[in-house]
Design an enzyme around this catalytic site. Structure first.
Site: not given
Length: 419
Positions: A225, A330
């Site tokens: 991220e 995810e």
């Protein structure tokens, strides 16, 4: 595709009613369904589930809202993983200590998944030891008991592991950035932080080897991220102290210390909004000889039923065109949008089942055509009550571990996926 019919909800009801009438006692099939606590990253646990003999499966008690499930409840032989094995795609789930403690969860995991990602216990704040770092004068990596317990469970069951994650702005303790690991003191300089980063990454991979876990790992999220939706670098202490090239150094160190058997990934969310920036980043991660330091791109896949599948597929194609592995790391598909979650009505759950089917069948077909190179799909859990986004009912099984339309979408069963 060979399928095995398990008991349908209606057959279970008939049997339980017969038993009730014959034995004069009520049957409760889910007496412990809500005794578990929520996982560390999720909301409070679900309320107690109703007695099956007291309520039909699609009705509710005052303490739990049951979601509609398909009339036919078939579970596929070989589990979800078996559907994708012919296509060379691993199928995974996250694993928490809550899940590992209950056989109803571990049985489901072993049946359906051939990859595990620890939900929280390999993140930086779980494996960096402040007291030992201060004493040693260098950053110290140590796997706590909860980490080793989950890795030992995966090892004993022969399930490969994705490592998640090393360098991240979140769930990373601030003390690692300060002089003497003391937050009352100032931030360290660039060279000191690079030294700490190298030591951290070296120790992490070294510990896997020392503890006998290296052979279990097939991928590791080195950086997580780091890109914003507008394509800029995320403001973080890694970036503030080292500069934008902290990402290059992270992959350089990982390339130096990780075994060849563990592929190195950059991982991010809202990837369909960051595609160009992530492509540019991946292209920059080369050594002085032009050799790539990165093996793959992880797409978190926190999606919604209103998101465009076509746009998402274009992202997967763009990443695959780099010649890198692509993994969905995810995956969960929430009902509605990020602004508005929808109720778990039969109609909305059918839409969700269709979404899973269209997305995953699209990936299979794109892989076969050579347009994508998706090698693994990890669902961020399996039952809605354990999801960190439970308010969106995003996963394949409901709180009672009954398969939803989403499950049938995931096993590519068009006829039962809500169409």
């Amino acid at each position: 595709m060979k399928r095995r019919l398990l008991r349908t909800a209606s057959l279970m009801m008939i049997i339980m009613l017969i038993l009730t009438g014959a034995a004069g006692c009520a049957v409760n099939n889910h007496s412990d369904a809500a005794q578990e606590s929520a996982s560390p990253s999720a909301s409070p646990s679900a309320q107690a589930s109703p007695s099956v003999s007291a309520l039909p499966p699609t009705q509710t008690s005052s303490s739990e809202t049951a979601v509609p499930t398909p009339q036919v409840t078939m579970l596929i032989d070989g589990g979800i993983k078996g559907v994708y094995t012919p296509y060379g795609i691993k199928i995974g789930t996250c694993l928490s200590d809550i899940m590992a403690a209950q056989s109803k969860y571990t049985d489901l995991i072993k049946q359906n998944f051939n990859s595990i990602t620890l939900e929280n216990y390999m993140k930086p704040d779980s494996i960096l030891n402040k007291a030992k770092s201060m004493a040693a004068g260098d950053i110290v990596v140590e796997f706590p008991q909860k980490t080793t317990a989950l890795l030992n469970w995966a090892k004993s069951n022969g399930i490969p592991v994705r490592g998640h994650t090393l360098i991240w702005h979140s769930q990373t303790p601030n003390w690692i950035f300060h002089v003497d690991f003391d937050e009352s003191k100032g931030l360290v300089d660039r060279d000191t932080m690079l030294s700490r980063m190298e030591s951290y990454i070296k120790q992490a991979f070294g510990l896997l080897d020392t503890l006998g876990y290296t052979d279990m790992f097939y991928a590791y999220d080195v950086v997580n991220e780091a890109i914003m939706e507008n394509g800029t670098y995320r403001d973080s202490l890694w970036d503030k102290i080292i500069g934008h090239d902290y990402i290059w150094y992270a992959f350089s160190y990982a390339d130096k210390y990780a075994p060849e058997s563990i592929k190195l990934f950059y991982n991010d969310y809202n990837e369909q909004q960051k595609t160009s920036a992530i492509v540019k980043l991946a292209q920059s991660l080369v050594d002085k000889n032009g050799r790539s330091l990165i093996d793959g791109i992880g797409c978190q896949g926190h999606l919604y039923t209103t998101d465009s599948i076509d746009r998402y597929m274009e992202t997967l194609k763009a990443f695959s065109a780099l010649g890198l592995d692509v993994q969905i790391t995810e995956l969960d598909v929430g009902l509605g949008s990020w602004k508005t979650n929808l109720s778990a009505t039969d109609a909305n759950l059918k839409t969700q089942g269709q979404y899973y089917y269209n997305l995953l069948s699209g990936i299979v077909e794109a892989n076969k055509a050579g347009a994508t190179k998706v090698t693994a799909v990890t669902f961020w859990g399996f039952s809605d009550n354990l999801s960190w986004r439970r308010q969106y009912s995003p996963l394949l099984f409901d709180s009672f571990l009954k398969p939803k339309y989403a499950y049938y979408g995931a096993i590519l069963d068009h006829d039962h996926a809500g169409f």
